[in-house]
Scaffold this motif. Structure first.
Motif, PDB file in Angstrom:
ATOM      1  N   PRO A 149       0.759  -1.294   0.067  1.00 21.43           N
ATOM      2  CA  PRO A 149      -0.030   0.008  -0.089  1.00 21.43           C
ATOM      3  C   PRO A 149       0.832   1.187   0.116  1.00 21.43           C
ATOM      4  O   PRO A 149       0.170   2.337  -0.307  1.00 21.43           O
ATOM      5  N   ASP A 150       2.168   1.096   0.160  1.00 21.78           N
ATOM      6  CA  ASP A 150       2.951   2.185   0.730  1.00 21.78           C
ATOM      7  C   ASP A 150       3.714   2.800  -0.730  1.00 21.78           C
ATOM      8  O   ASP A 150       4.449   3.531  -1.000  1.00 21.78           O
TER       9      ASP A 150
ATOM     10  N   THR B 100      -7.874   1.025  -4.889  1.00 20.96           N
ATOM     11  CA  THR B 100      -6.719   1.341  -4.439  1.00 20.96           C
ATOM     12  C   THR B 100      -7.118   2.878  -3.846  1.00 20.96           C
ATOM     13  O   THR B 100      -7.933   3.489  -4.106  1.00 20.96           O
ATOM     14  N   ARG B 101      -5.896   3.604  -3.360  1.00 20.79           N
ATOM     15  CA  ARG B 101      -6.032   4.912  -2.737  1.00 20.79           C
ATOM     16  C   ARG B 101      -6.156   5.769  -3.827  1.00 20.79           C
ATOM     17  O   ARG B 101      -6.763   6.918  -4.019  1.00 20.79           O
TER      18      ARG B 101
ATOM     19  N   LEU C  52      -9.658   6.197  -4.873  1.00 22.76           N
ATOM     20  CA  LEU C  52     -10.602   7.011  -4.194  1.00 22.76           C
ATOM     21  C   LEU C  52     -10.198   8.485  -4.417  1.00 22.76           C
ATOM     22  O   LEU C  52     -11.120   9.284  -4.375  1.00 22.76           O
ATOM     23  N   HIS C  53      -9.076   8.950  -4.503  1.00 25.48           N
ATOM     24  CA  HIS C  53      -8.735  10.325  -5.050  1.00 25.48           C
ATOM     25  C   HIS C  53      -9.444  10.775  -6.113  1.00 25.48           C
ATOM     26  O   HIS C  53      -9.825  11.995  -6.288  1.00 25.48           O
TER      27      HIS C  53
ATOM     28  N   LEU D 187      -8.909  -2.949  -0.860  1.00 27.77           N
ATOM     29  CA  LEU D 187      -9.300  -1.573  -0.386  1.00 27.77           C
ATOM     30  C   LEU D 187      -8.876  -1.288   1.190  1.00 27.77           C
ATOM     31  O   LEU D 187      -8.230  -0.458   1.686  1.00 27.77           O
TER      32      LEU D 187
ATOM     33  N   GLU E 217      -5.199  -1.067   1.610  1.00 23.98           N
ATOM     34  CA  GLU E 217      -4.904   0.303   0.919  1.00 23.98           C
ATOM     35  C   GLU E 217      -4.939   1.347   2.210  1.00 23.98           C
ATOM     36  O   GLU E 217      -4.367   2.402   2.485  1.00 23.98           O
ATOM     37  N   VAL E 218      -6.136   1.346   2.918  1.00 27.02           N
ATOM     38  CA  VAL E 218      -6.617   2.614   3.466  1.00 27.02           C
ATOM     39  C   VAL E 218      -6.388   2.193   5.081  1.00 27.02           C
ATOM     40  O   VAL E 218      -6.424   3.077   5.926  1.00 27.02           O
TER      41      VAL E 218
ATOM     42  N   ASN F 281      -9.712   2.504   9.045  1.00 26.46           N
ATOM     43  CA  ASN F 281     -10.585   3.495   8.154  1.00 26.46           C
ATOM     44  C   ASN F 281     -11.490   2.837   7.167  1.00 26.46           C
ATOM     45  O   ASN F 281     -12.137   3.669   6.733  1.00 26.46           O
TER      46      ASN F 281
ATOM     47  N   VAL G 103     -14.443   4.952   4.757  1.00 23.46           N
ATOM     48  CA  VAL G 103     -14.189   4.833   3.583  1.00 23.46           C
ATOM     49  C   VAL G 103     -15.259   4.294   2.605  1.00 23.46           C
ATOM     50  O   VAL G 103     -15.987   4.816   1.997  1.00 23.46           O
TER      51      VAL G 103
END
Length: 611
Positions: free
Chosen positions: A415-416, A478-479, A482-483, A507, A510-511, A515, A519
């Motif tokens: 995720p990073d 994925t992040r 989301l964005h 997901l 990822e978050v 969270n 989300v």
């Protein structure tokens, strides 16, 4: 909240200012998101985003304390709701502005229409559809397929990350044949939709080796402990250049060494003593090549490097044993080495580290020390310790209460590591499968979508294939997605048929699990504002589908999923029971208010209060 002092006049003026600035902002944004249709959904989505950004918590609380409804729960018709609030507050100089707005009832009808286009007709007893993941085992279980249809399956899902076009075709034929049989019995009227997920750039374990010994080769037994059928494998006289592709009847690969000249034929036996001191036999059942033999084992054995296999004319020394699918047990503290290519992987010296390769090495380009690494939807958690030019080294931090297994095909999450910068959401493998999907499916899932351009690219390809009508489902996992969700939804509104799947497995990694609740609620809210159908997916009634007994929290999760237009179940030995339970819960959630009140009273009627 003191600035409002519960004064309706001040409250009305403040809300009117927000409304007027919102309408001007929407007019400006229309040029950024031009649409030839669905303008009401575009304007409503933009209005929801603006109000969410500009309305302070104090203003929302002041509105609620006046006995009026706030924006929460009004996502699908936010402009009309604000206008209604302004009328009730008798806002000065209030007038309707020429933007496309929609009432609650109109929004409800619009979402229902789009859900029919995307997911097919609902059932008489419920609106929320049920999607079920199917696998090749169901090909030989026609009765189970019929039961799935009868008890609630509205959409059949095929995950193209597994299997082959030949298998998928048999599964689809199984669904259609089951429908025909039920129609002849006058038990079936509708048509089950076929949904196929593109594999996408999902990173999975490819090859794996470890020094974990002994290895247990298990033979299935009946209830009396007697072997049912042997396990089969391959025996090589040298290190194989590549392991055989997964076959349902192959469970292991043995590498042996000898200084003698040997020949073997079908029927020959190799006798050995396993690590428990049990005498066992390997029987040759096929000669694949002069140095490769297919063998079978009739009784469970524990084996490791150094065991001798004895033929009547020669002996073979075991050099390595590899389970198929390849797997390794890991625990807290286990070292992992993830190699960039098979050359370095094959030349690696065996030590205490579990060594593996992945299906998508270029996804590892941005991995750095300190980044998180997850296997199997977070069941195994590790941290990156070192990055070399040959491999990435990580250390297992947690596996839960028990040691866990890493095996071939298992999913990997980083995720990073900004994978979306190095990997396209449409892979070469996806492009190979699209013609088949266009021919046989009703819906196509775009896995690991990052931007609206991914959606547009897939639609162009479908159009080239003569299938512009095919429903595209953007899987939000994925992040980056989301964005970019607003822009993805706007792109979806330009398509003939479009929906969103909340793919909570990847997901959540990822978050962060902590969270996920917030989300998934926000994804639902944005989709409701855009009037886009939603599929609620991953681990719904998983305990019931896999073990036959539902966890209590799973039922609450189903209630949350009812806010979507479709709920997805994954495969499992008790999948029919899971479909029955899901259909039952959804029907009760959606039942007529009077019927629902009677049902609640059966369990919640308060004694000694009213009579």
């Amino acid at each position: 909240m003191d600035e409002f002092t519960n004064n309706e006049h001040i409250l009305g003026n403040r809300l009117l200012n927000i409304y007027q600035s919102m309408t001007e902002w929407i007019k400006q944004k229309r040029t950024q998101f031009p649409l030839s249709s669905h303008e009401e959904s575009r304007d409503n989505l933009l209005a929801y985003l603006y109000v969410k950004e500009m309305m302070s918590h104090d203003l929302i609380q002041a509105i609620e304390e006046e006995g009026l409804s706030s924006i929460y729960g009004h996502e699908s018709h936010i402009i009309s709701s604000i206008e209604l609030l302004l009328r009730r507050l008798q806002a000065p100089a209030f007038q309707d502005i020429d933007i496309r707005k929609i009432t609650r009832q109109q929004a409800k009808q619009l979402i229902a229409e789009r859900a029919r286009t995307v997911l097919g007709e609902g059932r008489r007893s419920r609106r929320t559809r049920i999607m079920v993941t199917l696998d090749e085992q169901l090909i030989d279980e026609p009765e189970v397929m019929e039961q799935l249809l009868l008890h609630g399956m509205d959409v059949a899902r095929i995950n193209c990350a597994h299997g082959s076009p030949e298998i998928w075709k048999k599964i689809i034929e199984g669904v259609r044949q089951a429908e025909e049989r039920l129609q002849k019995k006058q038990q079936w009227e509708k048509r089950c939709r076929i949904y196929m997920d593109l594999p996408g750039p999902k990173v999975r374990v490819d090859s794996i080796v470890s020094n974990t010994y002994p290895v247990k080769l298990s033979v299935r037994k009946d209830e009396y402990g007697q072997p049912i059928q042997p396990v089969t494998g391959f025996l090589y006289l040298h290190t194989p250049l590549s392991f055989p592709s997964e076959q349902s009847d192959v469970s292991f690969v043995l590498e042996v060494a000898t200084n003698e000249s040997i020949t073997m034929v079908s029927g020959d036996e190799l006798v050995f003593i396993d690590v428990r001191g049990r005498k066992r036999r390997l029987k040759v059942i096929d000669v694949i090549a002069p140095s490769c033999f297919k063998v079978e084992l009739s009784n469970t054995a524990y084996i490791q490097k150094g065991i001798w296999f004895k033929h009547k004319r020669f002996s073979l020394l075991l050099q390595s044993v590899t389970p198929i699918p390849m797997k390794a047990i890991v625990k807290k503290g286990t070292r992992l080495q993830i190699y960039f290519d098979r050359t370095h992987f094959g030349a690696a010296k065996m030590d205490d580290a579990v060594k593996l390769t992945t299906t998508l090495p270029k996804a590892l380009r941005n991995v750095r020390v300190g980044h998180r690494l997850y296997f199997n939807d977070g069941k195994i958690f590790a941290m990156i310790q070192n990055v070399t030019n040959k491999y990435i080294e990580a250390k297992v931090i947690s596996t839960g209460r028990k040691n866990k297994m890493i095996k071939k095909g298992m999913g990997i999450n980083l995720p990073d590591s900004l994978m979306h910068l190095t990997v396209s959401s449409l892979t070469d493998r996806d492009l190979q499968y699209i013609p088949f999907i266009c021919k046989y499916a009703d819906m196509i899932g775009l896995s690991f979508v990052h931007t609206p351009h991914d959606v547009a690219k897939l639609y162009r390809i479908l159009t080239e294939q003569g299938a512009p009508h095919l429903t595209i489902i953007a899987k939000i996992e994925t992040r980056a997605a989301l964005h970019n969700l607003t822009r993805i939804l706007m792109e979806g509104l330009t398509l003939p048929s479009f929906g969103v799947m909340i793919a909570r497995g990847d997901l959540a990694i990822e978050v962060g699990f902590e969270n996920m609740s917030i989300v998934q609620h926000d994804i639902l809210a944005l989709c409701q504002a855009a009037h886009v159908p939603v599929i609620w997916a991953t681990q719904v009634l998983e305990n019931l589908a896999k073990k036959g007994v539902p966890a209590r929290a799973e039922i609450s999760d189903v209630s949350l999923g009812q806010k979507a237009q479709c709920v997805m179940l994954n495969k499992g030995p008790y999948i029919v029971e899971a479909v029955k339970m899901l259909a039952n819960v959804l029907e009760k959630e959606e039942s007529h208010p009077q019927k629902r009140a009677k049902m609640i009273a059966r369990y919640m009627d308060q004694q000694g209060v009213f009579r």
